[in-house]
Design an enzyme around this catalytic site. Sequence first.
Site, PDB file in Angstrom:
ATOM      1  N   CYS A 109       0.878  -1.167   0.000  1.00 13.33           N
ATOM      2  CA  CYS A 109       0.000   0.000   0.000  1.00 13.33           C
ATOM      3  C   CYS A 109       0.912   1.214   0.000  1.00 13.33           C
ATOM      4  CB  CYS A 109      -0.910  -0.003   1.222  1.00 13.33           C
ATOM      5  SG  CYS A 109      -1.885   1.498   1.376  1.00 13.33           S
ATOM      6  N   ASN A 111       0.370   4.428   0.213  1.00  9.29           N
ATOM      7  CA  ASN A 111       0.155   5.403   1.276  1.00  9.29           C
ATOM      8  C   ASN A 111       0.481   4.784   2.634  1.00  9.29           C
ATOM      9  OD1 ASN A 111      -0.726   7.725  -0.188  1.00  9.29           O
ATOM     10  ND2 ASN A 111      -2.700   6.736  -0.546  1.00  9.29           N
ATOM     11  N   ASN A 214      -8.593  -1.783 -10.067  1.00 12.95           N
ATOM     12  CA  ASN A 214      -8.725  -0.416  -9.574  1.00 12.95           C
ATOM     13  C   ASN A 214      -8.791   0.488 -10.803  1.00 12.95           C
ATOM     14  OD1 ASN A 214      -8.042  -1.076  -6.648  1.00 12.95           O
ATOM     15  ND2 ASN A 214      -6.225  -1.827  -7.700  1.00 12.95           N
ATOM     16  N   CYS A 245      -4.985   6.844  -3.440  1.00 14.58           N
ATOM     17  CA  CYS A 245      -4.522   5.459  -3.583  1.00 14.58           C
ATOM     18  C   CYS A 245      -3.104   5.534  -4.127  1.00 14.58           C
ATOM     19  CB  CYS A 245      -5.435   4.698  -4.537  1.00 14.58           C
ATOM     20  SG  CYS A 245      -4.819   3.098  -5.078  1.00 14.58           S
ATOM     21  N   GLY A 246      -2.132   5.020  -3.379  1.00 14.05           N
ATOM     22  CA  GLY A 246      -0.726   5.152  -3.771  1.00 14.05           C
ATOM     23  C   GLY A 246      -0.418   4.505  -5.109  1.00 14.05           C
TER      24      GLY A 246
END
Lengths: 308, 308
Positions: A109, A111, A214, A245-246
């Site tokens: 992830c 972030n 995504n 969203c990273g």
Amino acid sequence: MSSSTHGIAFSKGHGTQNDFVVLPDPDASLDLTAARVAALCDRRRGLGADGVLRVVRWAKLAGSGVSTGTGTGTGTGTGTGTSGVPDPEPGAEWFMDYRNADGSAAEMCGNGVRVFARYLCDRGWGGQGPLGTRAGVRTVAITGSGADTVVSVGMGPARIGAESATVVDGVTFGGVAIDVGNPHLACVAATDPDGLDLTRAPSHDPALFPHGVNVEFVTPVVAGPGGDTVRMRVHERGVGETRSCGTGTVAAVVAALRAAGREVGDVAVATPGGTLRVTVEPGATTLHGPAELVAHGELDRAWWDALR
Amino acid sequence: MSSSTHGIAFSKGHGTQNDFVVLPDPDASLDLTAARVAALCDRRRGLGADGVLRVVRWAKLAGSGVSTGTGTGTGTGTGTGTSGVPDPEPGAEWFMDYRNADGSAAEMCGNGVRVFARYLCDRGWGGQGPLGTRAGVRTVAITGSGADTVVSVGMGPARIGAESATVVDGVTFGGVAIDVGNPHLACVAATDPDGLDLTRAPSHDPALFPHGVNVEFVTPVVAGPGGDTVRMRVHERGVGETRSCGTGTVAAVVAALRAAGREVGDVAVATPGGTLRVTVEPGATTLHGPAELVAHGELDRAWWDALR
């Protein structure tokens, strides 16, 4: 309060409003079940977060679970969340044991790893350099301090795949498949992303994305006085629209550069949760952005013990 | 962590999944601005909650703000949230300074006052007996312990008003106006409340409810082996559907008893967030239910100071 003296230590933080509960567990002694993660992330009956970042010494996890080499997150698991943990690599002391809000383990992830690194740094536990994740080693750099802290994380290569399309509210958007460790469909369009209704999942081609995807909506690159910029919104599979969203930010920049006929670049991305920056180089991408810690404390021990 | 040593103390808890950040501030020294409340209640960039419960000694608030007698929450205010604070009453040491998630001050919250009392009790600061609120003194009793703790709070009289109606998805539901310190339209119907789409606000008669209204959908009273029961869902004005609402539960029971030709009773209410119980007596109502504290800690001082 008596119950807090034996509670479970936690911090709460966010990176561009993608928020996490950090659980320091250096010796891997915490029994972090899926039920506990889910209760903790529940925004009413728990503390509330998009996910949990367990901070654990990588070596302490070795042998405690199923080791699957470089880790794909598809290991058979032990039920205590050490599934898919790769073997420790030299120089990387800490492992980010990331769990989704539903309790399942996840690879990476973008972030989350920034919040994780900021936590290590504030705690005096390092934070710079290599960190273990289920997707392999990620390298982190921290610059600035306080509110101006910027955490940069190597996100690995972004692999461009086939062209595809999605339909939102009857309007078709062309896009391109981009793999940033997880699947994305990044759609570059001059349409104002603020006008899109993302309350329902945008459609996708199930043959190209058998495990879902995504979807990013990103504006074309605009050159400004401060450098190149785009705006983006994202719909995350299994979650819904998120404020940031990273990996989606990386995919969006790669797609926007590609639409401009470029393979490398450095682009600021305005998301609903804040501004990130992505550097794209041959075979590598880097995500730069803020990471804030909001609170530190202890989970009530009785509350924790009542969950299994 | 160095920042936590000078942080702002907090607890996080919930009553039937109506959740709150508790801020202990016995001497009324906290500069609790609307911006800070809003950031704190933001579920991504803050800690996240439906509201903030500041725990303050009633006497310390006297003279610090605008005193409006029994308090309607419509005082002119000082900007620091002491608007509408009634004069202290004998025997009530503590005042619940309740703020909505948007930072505005509010009179009363039936779930909030239970969490507030549970906090005082766990902390050894009392919790039983009279407590100050902007709606006047409320009397609390705590029975049981641990996970079986039940907090009961006197909710004052519920005043039955005119009959009215609301429309949800084209279907009209008849209901009755009930004032529990705030306005409700309680609709008793055999319709399964789970089937209702409450993503949009149910309609209401603006002549009868000029400041909006909370709308409850409640099933008729059913006598069971454990006593009378109903099921309820609620749409709170300015908020949307919530998993539970203390005053709404009281309004729902008063309406359900009225529909059964009764003026008094003791009824369990199953809400999406858990089960509450309401006792209705002549001129008085009492709300009984759980109150859980989940976590205790400190807000990051730098984060707090950056807000105004």
